[in-house]
Design a protein around this motif. Structure first.
Motif, PDB file in Angstrom:
ATOM      1  N   ALA A  55      20.239  -6.941  -6.022  1.00  0.00           N
ATOM      2  CA  ALA A  55      20.194  -8.050  -5.060  1.00  0.00           C
ATOM      3  C   ALA A  55      19.021  -7.958  -4.087  1.00  0.00           C
ATOM      4  N   LEU A  56      18.269  -6.868  -4.128  1.00  0.00           N
ATOM      5  CA  LEU A  56      17.125  -6.729  -3.214  1.00  0.00           C
ATOM      6  C   LEU A  56      16.104  -7.835  -3.453  1.00  0.00           C
ATOM      7  N   SER A  57      15.533  -8.335  -2.373  1.00  0.00           N
ATOM      8  CA  SER A  57      14.545  -9.413  -2.484  1.00  0.00           C
ATOM      9  C   SER A  57      13.202  -8.902  -2.983  1.00  0.00           C
ATOM     10  N   VAL A  58      12.987  -7.602  -2.883  1.00  0.00           N
ATOM     11  CA  VAL A  58      11.774  -6.961  -3.405  1.00  0.00           C
ATOM     12  C   VAL A  58      12.205  -5.973  -4.481  1.00  0.00           C
ATOM     13  N   GLN A  59      11.608  -6.042  -5.654  1.00  0.00           N
ATOM     14  CA  GLN A  59      11.979  -5.162  -6.764  1.00  0.00           C
ATOM     15  C   GLN A  59      11.448  -3.754  -6.512  1.00  0.00           C
ATOM     16  N   PRO A  60      12.306  -2.755  -6.399  1.00  0.00           N
ATOM     17  CA  PRO A  60      11.815  -1.393  -6.191  1.00  0.00           C
ATOM     18  C   PRO A  60      11.228  -0.795  -7.461  1.00  0.00           C
ATOM     19  N   GLU A  61      10.325   0.165  -7.267  1.00  0.00           N
ATOM     20  CA  GLU A  61       9.753   0.879  -8.417  1.00  0.00           C
ATOM     21  C   GLU A  61      10.637   2.054  -8.819  1.00  0.00           C
ATOM     22  N   LYS A  62      11.439   2.517  -7.875  1.00  0.00           N
ATOM     23  CA  LYS A  62      12.340   3.631  -8.146  1.00  0.00           C
ATOM     24  C   LYS A  62      13.554   3.507  -7.234  1.00  0.00           C
ATOM     25  N   ALA A  63      14.713   3.925  -7.740  1.00  0.00           N
ATOM     26  CA  ALA A  63      15.937   3.916  -6.936  1.00  0.00           C
ATOM     27  C   ALA A  63      16.436   5.348  -6.756  1.00  0.00           C
ATOM     28  N   LEU A  64      16.746   5.700  -5.520  1.00  0.00           N
ATOM     29  CA  LEU A  64      17.365   6.990  -5.219  1.00  0.00           C
ATOM     30  C   LEU A  64      18.843   6.727  -4.954  1.00  0.00           C
ATOM     31  N   ILE A  65      19.698   7.338  -5.751  1.00  0.00           N
ATOM     32  CA  ILE A  65      21.137   7.070  -5.713  1.00  0.00           C
ATOM     33  C   ILE A  65      21.866   8.265  -5.115  1.00  0.00           C
ATOM     34  N   ALA A  84       0.819  -1.217   0.000  1.00  0.00           N
ATOM     35  CA  ALA A  84       0.000   0.000   0.000  1.00  0.00           C
ATOM     36  C   ALA A  84       0.850   1.263   0.000  1.00  0.00           C
ATOM     37  N   PHE A  85       2.099   1.137  -0.419  1.00  0.00           N
ATOM     38  CA  PHE A  85       3.002   2.294  -0.448  1.00  0.00           C
ATOM     39  C   PHE A  85       3.998   2.092  -1.587  1.00  0.00           C
ATOM     40  N   PRO A  86       4.559   3.179  -2.099  1.00  0.00           N
ATOM     41  CA  PRO A  86       5.519   3.043  -3.208  1.00  0.00           C
ATOM     42  C   PRO A  86       6.805   2.364  -2.748  1.00  0.00           C
ATOM     43  N   LEU A  87       7.358   1.524  -3.599  1.00  0.00           N
ATOM     44  CA  LEU A  87       8.581   0.785  -3.274  1.00  0.00           C
ATOM     45  C   LEU A  87       9.785   1.570  -3.796  1.00  0.00           C
ATOM     46  N   ILE A  88      10.353   2.374  -2.903  1.00  0.00           N
ATOM     47  CA  ILE A  88      11.488   3.221  -3.264  1.00  0.00           C
ATOM     48  C   ILE A  88      12.709   2.770  -2.468  1.00  0.00           C
ATOM     49  N   CYS A  89      13.770   2.487  -3.166  1.00  0.00           N
ATOM     50  CA  CYS A  89      14.996   2.089  -2.462  1.00  0.00           C
ATOM     51  C   CYS A  89      16.006   3.236  -2.499  1.00  0.00           C
ATOM     52  N   GLY A  90      16.828   3.291  -1.482  1.00  0.00           N
ATOM     53  CA  GLY A  90      17.968   4.187  -1.460  1.00  0.00           C
ATOM     54  C   GLY A  90      19.236   3.372  -1.629  1.00  0.00           C
ATOM     55  N   ALA A  91      20.212   3.930  -2.320  1.00  0.00           N
ATOM     56  CA  ALA A  91      21.491   3.238  -2.503  1.00  0.00           C
ATOM     57  C   ALA A  91      22.640   4.197  -2.218  1.00  0.00           C
ATOM     58  N   ASP A  92      23.642   3.687  -1.542  1.00  0.00           N
ATOM     59  CA  ASP A  92      24.818   4.492  -1.221  1.00  0.00           C
ATOM     60  C   ASP A  92      26.012   3.563  -1.099  1.00  0.00           C
ATOM     61  N   GLU A  93      27.216   4.156  -1.078  1.00  0.00           N
ATOM     62  CA  GLU A  93      28.429   3.359  -0.973  1.00  0.00           C
ATOM     63  C   GLU A  93      29.328   3.902   0.128  1.00  0.00           C
ATOM     64  N   ALA A  94      30.277   3.087   0.527  1.00  0.00           N
ATOM     65  CA  ALA A  94      31.313   3.492   1.477  1.00  0.00           C
ATOM     66  C   ALA A  94      32.648   2.981   0.965  1.00  0.00           C
ATOM     67  N   LEU A 144      20.184   0.021 -14.729  1.00  0.00           N
ATOM     68  CA  LEU A 144      19.193  -0.309 -13.701  1.00  0.00           C
ATOM     69  C   LEU A 144      17.851  -0.629 -14.367  1.00  0.00           C
ATOM     70  N   ALA A 145      17.124  -1.562 -13.766  1.00  0.00           N
ATOM     71  CA  ALA A 145      15.869  -2.026 -14.367  1.00  0.00           C
ATOM     72  C   ALA A 145      14.678  -1.147 -14.004  1.00  0.00           C
ATOM     73  N   MET A 146      14.909  -0.090 -13.223  1.00  0.00           N
ATOM     74  CA  MET A 146      13.817   0.784 -12.792  1.00  0.00           C
ATOM     75  C   MET A 146      14.257   2.246 -12.931  1.00  0.00           C
ATOM     76  N   PRO A 147      13.312   3.182 -12.938  1.00  0.00           N
ATOM     77  CA  PRO A 147      13.698   4.596 -12.948  1.00  0.00           C
ATOM     78  C   PRO A 147      14.570   4.915 -11.731  1.00  0.00           C
ATOM     79  N   ALA A 148      15.471   5.855 -11.907  1.00  0.00           N
ATOM     80  CA  ALA A 148      16.375   6.215 -10.804  1.00  0.00           C
ATOM     81  C   ALA A 148      16.627   7.712 -10.816  1.00  0.00           C
ATOM     82  N   GLU A 149      16.954   8.214  -9.644  1.00  0.00           N
ATOM     83  CA  GLU A 149      17.264   9.638  -9.491  1.00  0.00           C
ATOM     84  C   GLU A 149      18.542   9.770  -8.673  1.00  0.00           C
ATOM     85  N   ALA A 150      19.482  10.561  -9.165  1.00  0.00           N
ATOM     86  CA  ALA A 150      20.705  10.832  -8.420  1.00  0.00           C
ATOM     87  C   ALA A 150      20.477  12.062  -7.544  1.00  0.00           C
TER      88      ALA A 150
END
Length: 201
Positions: A94-104, A5-15, A113-119
């Motif tokens: 590698a996420l077990s749930v496919q996000p609808e959007k990725a925030l990078i 019941a909510f948008p699937l948005i993932c965040g991605a970052d590196e170290a 990437l297989a989904m829309p993304a925003e840097a």
């Protein structure tokens, strides 16, 4: 298809872009709005103790999380920017749930990437999901550097985590370069050239 019941948005970052040894580690996180986590912030603004505690909480309560990396050899082959982007792409995939959007975090989006993304520049200060990813990535990379310290105690990786501190550079001069040093990075490259010069002279 999103059955939540909510948008699937993932965040991605590196170290680990700045160190001269070891992997660059990335994480991707989809937070669950029904399980808010207090205290999530840019990992660089948190104490090690707080990061470690939040890392466990994120793993318990996030809808999905994943960690991926590029090792020193890949960094030397690709350069650190492209290795960082590839590590983030691997984490998102590698996420077990496919996000609808990725925030990078940053100003570049990984290719393919297989989904829309925003840097988002400074995204770990603006988006909780990116901050959560920054925490997982930092904690995992620090954990790995402690393991490398056990294998190569002469470099004292547990203290400087492979950043080019004065101590680390002095230890490289004393002991030479080990297999996890990034050979394309200037301080390591200079040491290798010095060692070659000693061999050939």
């Amino acid at each position: 298809m999103n059955t939540y019941a909510f948008p699937l948005i993932c965040g991605a970052d590196e170290a680990g872009r700045g160190p001269i040894a070891g992997p660059v580690v990335a994480a991707a996180v989809i937070l669950h709005p029904d399980h808010p986590i207090e205290g999530i912030n840019d990992s660089k603004k948190l104490s090690e103790k707080k990061r470690n505690a939040l890392s466990e909480e994120i793993k318990q309560h996030a809808l999905a999380w994943a960690i991926a990396q590029c090792d020193a050899d890949e960094i030397d082959e690709l350069n650190i920017l492209h290795a960082s982007l590839l590590a983030m792409k691997r984490a998102v995939e590698a996420l077990s749930v496919q996000p609808e959007k990725a925030l990078i975090d940053g100003n570049r989006i990984p290719v393919g990437l297989a989904m829309p993304a925003e840097a988002i520049i400074g995204g770990d200060a603006h988006e909780q999901c990116i901050a959560a990813a920054s925490i997982l990535a930092k904690v995992e990379r620090d954990r790995q550097m402690l393991e490398w310290h056990e294998q190569y105690p002469q470099y004292n990786f547990k203290q400087h985590k492979a950043y080019p501190t004065k101590q680390h550079l002095e230890l490289i001069q004393e002991h030479g370069v080990c297999k996890i040093h990034r050979k394309s990075f200037a301080p390591v490259k200079r040491q290798l050239e010095r060692d070659m010069g000693e061999v050939t002279s």
